[in-house]
Motif scaffolding. Structure first.
Motif, PDB file in Angstrom:
ATOM      1  N   ARG A 104       0.845  -1.198   0.000  1.00  0.00           N
ATOM      2  CA  ARG A 104       0.000   0.000   0.000  1.00  0.00           C
ATOM      3  C   ARG A 104       0.877   1.243   0.000  1.00  0.00           C
ATOM      4  O   ARG A 104       1.836   1.345   0.767  1.00  0.00           O
ATOM      5  N   GLU A 106       0.660   5.612  -0.001  1.00  0.00           N
ATOM      6  CA  GLU A 106      -0.150   6.814   0.172  1.00  0.00           C
ATOM      7  C   GLU A 106       0.241   7.825  -0.896  1.00  0.00           C
ATOM      8  O   GLU A 106       1.423   8.123  -1.085  1.00  0.00           O
ATOM      9  N   THR A 112      -4.865   6.556  -2.671  1.00  0.00           N
ATOM     10  CA  THR A 112      -4.184   5.314  -2.299  1.00  0.00           C
ATOM     11  C   THR A 112      -3.784   4.546  -3.546  1.00  0.00           C
ATOM     12  O   THR A 112      -4.472   4.604  -4.572  1.00  0.00           O
TER      13      THR A 112
END
Length: 216
Positions: A104, A106, A112
């Motif tokens: 993941r 940011e 995202t």
């Protein structure tokens, strides 16, 4: 993506991005390498709603540590039935992918991204590699958050003019009753509009819809 492939010896990777976590899985123009190019049409048509990494256990891992893997999730208990079907029928039976990992990242404006990594070998990425990827998630997120933001128009592009009006009023914080008065509609009609807009954009709540609208 190229650096990850070179360093870890990866072949099948993808990069999906969205205005919210749930929008990521509906990205219709991701970066794909290796077998993920062939996997993409079936994934978008049938499986993106059931993605392993959209399941609650995976989401908790991704939010807390930046990385989630199929092997870790399986070792901690049973997967939700929809995620188990995705793994068994799509990843394993159709594409022979025994390993799946997500990183993941940011992005600017609260957006995202998920980097998907797949392999036919179940042991392709072990604990040392996953630990390294967790460090990468933090470092790359720190860099990515400073990049110029992009405009996520695609999720709202297919809405009618009336639906876009409703979206803007939701983003302004108006209740269904207030929107009904502003647009001279019945409150039940507003509820239907909001439900259809959530389904069309992939948003899970009014809050996600408001964040999506405000990011444009």
């Amino acid at each position: 993506m190229e650096a990850l492939c070179r360093h870890f010896g990866l072949r099948h990777v993808s990069f999906f991005a969205g205005a919210t976590f749930h929008n990521v899985f509906g990205d219709h123009a991701p970066l794909v390498e290796g077998a993920t190019k062939k996997m993409l049409p079936e994934y978008l048509e049938r499986w993106n709603r059931f993605d392993l990494f959209g399941s609650p256990p995976a989401m908790r891992q991704l939010v807390s540590s930046g990385v989630s893997s199929l092997s870790e999730l399986q070792s901690r208990g049973n997967l939700p039935a929809s995620a188990e079907a995705y793994v068994r029928h799509f990843l394993v039976s159709t594409w022979r992918m025994e390993s799946a990992t997500a990183i993941r990242l940011e992005l600017p404006g609260g957006h995202t991204a998920l980097v998907g990594i797949f392999d036919q070998r179940a042991d392709k990425l072990g604990p040392p590699e996953l630990a390294t990827m967790r460090l990468l998630s933090r470092q790359l997120s720190a860099i990515a958050r400073r990049l110029p933001p992009t405009r996520p128009k695609a999720a709202l592009a297919g809405l009618s003019e009336r639906q876009r009006q409703v979206v803007q009023l939701v983003a302004d914080g108006l209740s269904n009753a207030d929107i009904a008065v502003a647009l001279s509609l019945a409150e039940d009609s507003v509820k239907k509009y909001v439900s259809r807009i959530l389904a069309a954009t992939g948003c899970q709540s009014r809050m996600e819809l408001a964040l999506l609208a405000r990011s444009i």
